[in-house]
Structures are given as C-alpha cells and as structure tokens.
Design an enzyme around this catalytic site. Structure first.
Site, PDB file in Angstrom:
ATOM      1  N   GLU A 115      14.313 -10.717 -22.224  1.00 29.04           N
ATOM      2  CA  GLU A 115      14.879  -9.530 -21.570  1.00 29.04           C
ATOM      3  C   GLU A 115      16.372  -9.514 -21.895  1.00 29.04           C
ATOM      4  OE1 GLU A 115      15.210  -9.718 -17.265  1.00 29.04           O
ATOM      5  OE2 GLU A 115      14.954  -7.550 -17.111  1.00 29.04           O
ATOM      6  N   SER A 161      15.889 -12.255 -11.347  1.00 28.92           N
ATOM      7  CA  SER A 161      15.392 -12.812 -12.618  1.00 28.92           C
ATOM      8  C   SER A 161      14.146 -13.680 -12.407  1.00 28.92           C
ATOM      9  CB  SER A 161      16.488 -13.673 -13.248  1.00 28.92           C
ATOM     10  OG  SER A 161      16.729 -14.793 -12.414  1.00 28.92           O
ATOM     11  N   ARG A 209      27.472 -11.163  -6.409  1.00 29.15           N
ATOM     12  CA  ARG A 209      28.345 -10.460  -7.347  1.00 29.15           C
ATOM     13  C   ARG A 209      28.679  -9.047  -6.867  1.00 29.15           C
ATOM     14  NH1 ARG A 209      25.788 -12.005 -13.135  1.00 29.15           N
ATOM     15  NH2 ARG A 209      23.756 -11.872 -12.145  1.00 29.15           N
ATOM     16  N   ALA A 229      18.781 -10.382  -2.937  1.00 27.10           N
ATOM     17  CA  ALA A 229      18.883  -9.217  -3.823  1.00 27.10           C
ATOM     18  C   ALA A 229      19.638  -9.540  -5.117  1.00 27.10           C
ATOM     19  CB  ALA A 229      19.585  -8.092  -3.075  1.00 27.10           C
ATOM     20  N   CYS A 243      15.852  -2.875 -14.223  1.00 24.93           N
ATOM     21  CA  CYS A 243      14.594  -3.564 -14.511  1.00 24.93           C
ATOM     22  C   CYS A 243      13.572  -2.592 -15.079  1.00 24.93           C
ATOM     23  CB  CYS A 243      14.046  -4.224 -13.258  1.00 24.93           C
ATOM     24  SG  CYS A 243      13.522  -3.021 -12.043  1.00 24.93           S
ATOM     25  N   LYS A 252      20.591 -11.667   2.183  1.00 24.96           N
ATOM     26  CA  LYS A 252      21.570 -12.284   1.285  1.00 24.96           C
ATOM     27  C   LYS A 252      21.726 -11.376   0.076  1.00 24.96           C
ATOM     28  CE  LYS A 252      21.643 -15.020  -2.223  1.00 24.96           C
ATOM     29  NZ  LYS A 252      22.797 -14.450  -2.954  1.00 24.96           N
TER      30      LYS A 252
HETATM   31  P1  NAD Z   1      19.407 -13.326 -10.453  1.00 27.08           P
HETATM   32  O1  NAD Z   1      18.062 -13.933 -10.424  1.00 27.08           O
HETATM   33  O2  NAD Z   1      20.477 -14.019 -11.211  1.00 27.08           O
HETATM   34  O3  NAD Z   1      19.952 -13.158  -8.954  1.00 27.08           O
HETATM   35  C1  NAD Z   1      19.137 -12.610  -7.947  1.00 27.08           C
HETATM   36  C2  NAD Z   1      19.378 -13.371  -6.639  1.00 27.08           C
HETATM   37  O4  NAD Z   1      18.912 -14.707  -6.782  1.00 27.08           O
HETATM   38  C3  NAD Z   1      20.843 -13.457  -6.263  1.00 27.08           C
HETATM   39  O5  NAD Z   1      20.967 -13.173  -4.890  1.00 27.08           O
HETATM   40  C4  NAD Z   1      21.242 -14.878  -6.622  1.00 27.08           C
HETATM   41  O6  NAD Z   1      22.174 -15.418  -5.718  1.00 27.08           O
HETATM   42  C5  NAD Z   1      19.952 -15.651  -6.559  1.00 27.08           C
HETATM   43  N1  NAD Z   1      19.848 -16.663  -7.632  1.00 27.08           N
HETATM   44  C6  NAD Z   1      20.300 -16.560  -8.888  1.00 27.08           C
HETATM   45  N2  NAD Z   1      19.961 -17.633  -9.611  1.00 27.08           N
HETATM   46  C7  NAD Z   1      19.275 -18.450  -8.789  1.00 27.08           C
HETATM   47  C8  NAD Z   1      18.652 -19.703  -8.950  1.00 27.08           C
HETATM   48  N3  NAD Z   1      18.669 -20.350 -10.111  1.00 27.08           N
HETATM   49  N4  NAD Z   1      18.025 -20.234  -7.886  1.00 27.08           N
HETATM   50  C9  NAD Z   1      17.983 -19.597  -6.723  1.00 27.08           C
HETATM   51  N5  NAD Z   1      18.573 -18.386  -6.512  1.00 27.08           N
HETATM   52  C10 NAD Z   1      19.204 -17.815  -7.523  1.00 27.08           C
HETATM   53  O7  NAD Z   1      19.227 -11.832 -10.961  1.00 27.08           O
HETATM   54  P2  NAD Z   1      20.367 -10.781 -11.311  1.00 27.08           P
HETATM   55  O8  NAD Z   1      21.044 -11.213 -12.581  1.00 27.08           O
HETATM   56  O9  NAD Z   1      21.204 -10.526 -10.137  1.00 27.08           O
HETATM   57  O10 NAD Z   1      19.498  -9.462 -11.588  1.00 27.08           O
HETATM   58  C11 NAD Z   1      18.968  -9.148 -12.857  1.00 27.08           C
HETATM   59  C12 NAD Z   1      17.513  -9.494 -12.949  1.00 27.08           C
HETATM   60  O11 NAD Z   1      16.803  -8.873 -11.883  1.00 27.08           O
HETATM   61  C13 NAD Z   1      16.857  -8.986 -14.214  1.00 27.08           C
HETATM   62  O12 NAD Z   1      15.976  -9.961 -14.709  1.00 27.08           O
HETATM   63  C14 NAD Z   1      16.079  -7.755 -13.757  1.00 27.08           C
HETATM   64  O13 NAD Z   1      14.971  -7.404 -14.551  1.00 27.08           O
HETATM   65  C15 NAD Z   1      15.658  -8.199 -12.408  1.00 27.08           C
HETATM   66  N6  NAD Z   1      15.331  -7.064 -11.555  1.00 27.08           N
HETATM   67  C16 NAD Z   1      14.020  -6.853 -11.275  1.00 27.08           C
HETATM   68  C17 NAD Z   1      13.656  -5.764 -10.509  1.00 27.08           C
HETATM   69  C18 NAD Z   1      12.219  -5.504 -10.202  1.00 27.08           C
HETATM   70  O14 NAD Z   1      11.955  -4.769  -9.243  1.00 27.08           O
HETATM   71  N7  NAD Z   1      11.280  -6.076 -10.941  1.00 27.08           N
HETATM   72  C19 NAD Z   1      14.636  -4.904 -10.016  1.00 27.08           C
HETATM   73  C20 NAD Z   1      15.967  -5.172 -10.314  1.00 27.08           C
HETATM   74  C21 NAD Z   1      16.308  -6.254 -11.094  1.00 27.08           C
END
Ligand code: NAD
Length: 521
Positions: A404, A249, A200, A170, A304, A196
């Site tokens: 974004e 992301s 943060r 998430a 998002c 998981k």
């Molecule tokens: P993030 O990708 O940084 O983190 C999401 C999850 O992925 C976390 O649990 C993190 O531990 C893991 N993660 C982070 N970087 C990683 C990597 N390089 N390799 C593997 N795992 C990794 O996202 P965030 O900053 O927590 O959330 C914001 C993003 O989520 C924005 O881009 C937003 O648009 C998107 N989002 C999309 C939706 C949707 O339904 N489309 C909904 C909410 C948020």
C-alpha cells in the site's frame, strides 16, 4: 477560538527533546468532563505538513492518567447506560447541529494538522456528521425482536443492551470522519467511550469532544487519552474495556485484534488497502478518466478507499496518455491555499517512503509516466509534497503493487479481458474497495458477483457506504466479524438479552416437577 481554548499555551519542560517556545500550544486530555493538562514527561510534536512547523504538542498520557480516564468511563457507565434512549437521542440531535455549525473550524483544524485541502477537510467532517446524524435514529436501530405465543401463554422477546466501556483507536487520515464512526455509535447505544485519536492529528477530536459536551453529554461518558504504543496496549489490556474499534495500518490492526481478542474483548479492525479501478473499453471515457484522477490523487492518495491501482482492459489501454495529461493538470499546494487539489503528505517519513516505492517501480522495470517527486510548491519549500505520479507497465510481483503506497501514486496494470482483471483483483491480499467503469450492465453484474472485495462501485470511484449501511472491507483489509456503523455497528456495540415469559390466566400451578428439557410445544 473554541479550538484554541482546548489547548494550553503553557509548555512544560521537555525531557530529551528539543526546547520549545512557550507559544506552542499543548493538546489536553479529556478526563471526567474536564480538558486537563497532562503531567506526561514525553511529548510529541504535531507539524503542519505544508510547512513542517510545529503547531502543537501532544502528550503520551501517563499510566495514572489513562487509569483515571477508564475509571471515569466505568463510573459514568452506571448512569449513562440507564439514561433513557430519548435523552441520548436528544443529545445526539443537538450534537449533529453543533457539528454543522462548526464545520469550518473543524475543517481548518484538519488542514492545519493533516494537510488535506480545506474542501476535502469539509468532506471529511461531513461524512462523519452523517454518522452522528444516523446515531439519532437509535430509537429504531436498537429495537429488539418479539415472538408471541411460542407455546401456550408464552412469549419471547429480546432487548438490545449496551456492553460497557468501549474504546476507539483512530488513524491520521480522516481526523473527523473516523472518530465519528466510533464514539457516536458506541455512546448512543448506552456505552461509555475511551477515545485515542491519532497522535498526529488530535486537535479535531478535541473539538468534537467539546461540541458533544456542549450538546449535553454527562461528565465521564466520553474520555480522551493521547499516546502511541503504551496507550494502545493499555486499551487492549484493561479489563473494564469490553470492545475496541480500530482503524489504521495492518501492522497495528492485526496486533490490536490479536491482543484485544486474547483478553476477551470484541475487536473490529479496519486496515490497509490496495483498491483497483477496472476500466472497460465501453466506459464513458470522459467520466471515467476524471473519476480515476480524483480518486487516485484526492487527499494526496491518503485514503483507505483511494483508487491506487488502475487496470485498463483491452482498448482502454489507449486512454493512458490522456489519463497522464489530466493528472498533470492538478494543482499541488498547501491545503489552505485557494485552488489546491493535492496537499502534502502527513510527514517527511511518509514522503520518503512514497518516493522509495516510486523508485522501486522504476528499478523493477516499470515505466514512470508522470513523476511527482521533486515537485516545487512556491512558498512551501519545506512541505511534504509529492505531485501526482503514474507508474505504467506494472506487474503483480512489483513492490509498488504489493505494498500500500498511501500517497498520490497511481499504478497501472493492463488486462486483455474482464476475467483477467477479476483474477488480478482476487489475487490481491486486500479487499477494501474496488470500482468498475463500464456502460454494460451484464459486465457490471459479472464483476460485482465475481470479485472478492467488500465494497464495490459501479461507475462510482470511492464507494464508501452511507451510515445506514456498513463499511464492509474484507480479506486482508478487515479483522473481526461485525463492521463499522449501520446495523453491524449497532450489533458490535450491543449485546442481546432474551426473555421468555409465561403468564397463565388460570391453572397457574404446575402439578409436578418436569425434569425433561422443556420443548415448549
Ligand atoms: P497507524 O496504524 O500507523 O495508526 C493508527 C493508530 O494505531 C494510531 O492511533 C496509532 O497510535 C496506533 N499505532 C500505530 N502503530 C502502532 C503499533 N505498531 N502498535 C500499536 N498501535 C499502533 O495508521 P495511520 O498511518 O494513522 O493510518 C493509515 C493506515 O490506515 C493506512 O494503512 C490506511 O489504509 C488505513 N486506513 C484504513 C481504513 C479502513 O477503513 N480500512 C480507513 C482509514 C485508514
């Protein structure tokens, strides 16, 4: 009290990080029905985004702990998948009630770790609660299909069955809603679940797990690990895990989609966005401007489905000064302060990135109509605040449009006609959400039919579908083929078994072996 009991106040010695006071609580793991302290040597700080004070610490679970969690899921699957569907339904009926009773505490945890306003945090819980409520309809959702008499004395019917251990990864921006898109739907189908949460904002997920345990969840059915890349790789690689639900992301989502798929797992990956609000000159001005301001700056733009881009069509361009005035009226403050409209960003890094993207617009020739940088929030001088910001005269090549921003920044483009606006939206790489504001039905119909975006609002700024539908972002905002919750969510978390049976009342013995393909005629 409930939430704090999930945290240990013992602070293990830090390896390579600053020293902590022993009063900083640690976030536990949830393994085999127990909230346990991690033996991790690496820990991450969780800060209150309004003050940047450390409020707790989260472990990067060790390999042994992650293995224990997935093994617990595997063991529990044998009995949970055989539990009667009515038993699972009853647990989720109790669960949704417990979420309702604890909504204030869940919201408090969200505001503490994520920063959004308390009212918005309650909305976060409420939209997740709706999914937990929807899970209670599993007795209808999991119905199979039957077709009697496909040939003489022969019937075919299907069962929907669970698939095994599923996992959820998430993001930080909806600490309640997004985990609740995941494990309730997966588990009510009879799967066990490894969650998981975002490293943060893990506190809310821990309380959600405690409530599910209180609702009667058997040990091992839900396990929770914490961490970053190593935890993600573990989930992508472990052979017992059959399906991964990811939200976050594009960088992470595309990686997880590829790595999980290569390992033969189902993966649904909801990712980033750039959502356009198209404003037609015939729209109800009052309503439209209020909707735009709320959807651009609510949750400090960290949604998002935030409307982060406005396209003003024709004479609607003239509404820009009023849009700026209304945005100025929003109150930037810590999320737990009365009257706060816009809370802080998640981290100093996020704030620096948002400010960099604002500056890039200025450098590339856009007009900064409202500048939220250097906003002063009395009493919260160390917080990650950026005030509402509006950038005009933006063109599609500018970085503030192509990326974004995920902050309280509205970029404004202009178009002469509806067709021009549609082509702008369709040329954008993302397809999460969009909205059109108009009083003309034909205009709305043309837009909804021609625009290549998965979720469309007509005079509705944030059209996140309720859980009887599915969350259907498209293009660069989604990888996979079945979406979250709704019918598609059930499809994602189940597999089909098809039975064809023949029961002959008489003449039950066949006379000779038939070696041709049965045509069932
Ligand atoms: P993030 O990708 O940084 O983190 C999401 C999850 O992925 C976390 O649990 C993190 O531990 C893991 N993660 C982070 N970087 C990683 C990597 N390089 N390799 C593997 N795992 C990794 O996202 P965030 O900053 O927590 O959330 C914001 C993003 O989520 C924005 O881009 C937003 O648009 C998107 N989002 C999309 C939706 C949707 O339904 N489309 C909904 C909410 C948020």
């Amino acid at each position: 009290i409930l939430a704090r009991s999930l945290w240990s106040k013992k602070a293990p010695l830090q390896m390579g990080r600053m020293c902590y006071s022993s009063s900083v609580p640690t976030t536990k793991l949830f393994i085999d029905g127990k909230f346990v302290e991690s033996n991790a040597s690496e820990w991450l700080d969780i800060h209150n985004p309004a003050t940047n004070e450390v409020v707790s610490r989260v472990p990067k679970a060790t390999y042994t702990e992650m293995l224990a969690a997935v093994d617990s899921c595997s063991r529990a699957y044998a009995s949970w998948s055989e539990t009667s569907i009515l038993t699972r339904q009853q647990i989720f009926l109790r669960y949704q009630q417990l979420i309702k009773e604890n909504i204030k505490e869940l919201a408090r945890l969200i505001t503490l770790e994520q920063g959004k306003t308390l009212a918005d945090a309650e909305g976060d819980v409420f939209r997740g609660l709706q999914v937990a409520e929807h899970a209670c309809s599993i007795t209808s959702l999991m119905l199979g299909e039957t077709l009697p008499s496909i040939t003489k004395d022969m019937d075919t019917y299907t069962y929907r069955l669970p698939i095994g251990v599923c996992a959820g990864i998430a993001p930080f921006n909806f600490p309640a809603m997004i985990p609740l898109w995941m494990f309730p739907m997966g588990m009510v189908c009879g799967n066990t679940y490894l969650m998981k949460p975002s490293e943060r904002v893990p506190g809310c997920t821990m309380l959600l797990a405690k409530l599910l345990q209180d609702a009667g969840l058997p040990d091992g059915t839900l396990n929770i690990i914490h961490g970053q890349h190593a935890a993600v790789n573990f989930i992508c690689d472990h052979p017992a895990i059959k399906a991964i639900s990811f939200v976050g992301s594009n960088q992470a989502g595309e990686y997880i989609y590829e790595r999980g798929s290569k390992n033969g797992k189902r993966v649904q990956s909801n990712m980033g966005a750039k959502n356009h609000g198209v404003v037609m000159p015939d729209a109800n001005k009052e309503n439209t401007l209020n909707q735009l301001v709320g959807a651009a700056f609510g949750a400090a733009g960290q949604r998002c489905m935030a409307l982060s881009t406005a396209i003003l069509v024709g004479e609607a361009r003239d509404w820009l000064p009023e849009l700026v005035e209304r945005s100025k009226a929003l109150r930037v403050n810590a999320g737990d302060q009365p009257g706060a409209d816009v809370g802080p960003l998640i981290s100093p890094e996020a704030r620096a990135r948002v400010e960099m993207l604002i500056q890039s617009g200025v450098d590339e020739g856009a007009t900064l109509l409202l500048d939220g940088r250097n906003v002063h929030v009395k009493g919260y001088e160390n917080g990650n605040f950026v005030g509402p910001t509006i950038i005009g005269n933006v063109t599609p090549a500018m970085k503030c449009y192509t990326e974004e921003i995920f902050g309280p920044v509205l970029v404004v483009l202009e178009a002469d006609t509806l067709d021009d606006a549609i082509s702008l939206v369709n040329n954008n790489q993302y397809g999460n959400g969009t909205a059109i504001f108009t009083t003309n039905g034909a205009t709305a119909r043309k837009y909804t039919h021609e625009v290549d975006v998965g979720q469309i609002g007509v005079n509705v700024p944030i059209p996140v579908p309720l859980p009887m539908f599915s969350f259907t972002g498209s293009k660069g905002s989604f990888r996979g083929d079945t979406n979250f919750y709704g019918k598609q969510g059930i499809q994602f978390y189940t597999q089909i078994k098809t039975v064809t049976s023949q029961w002959k009342a008489e003449d039950a013995t066949t006379k000779a072996a038939a070696v041709t393909m049965p045509t069932m005629r």
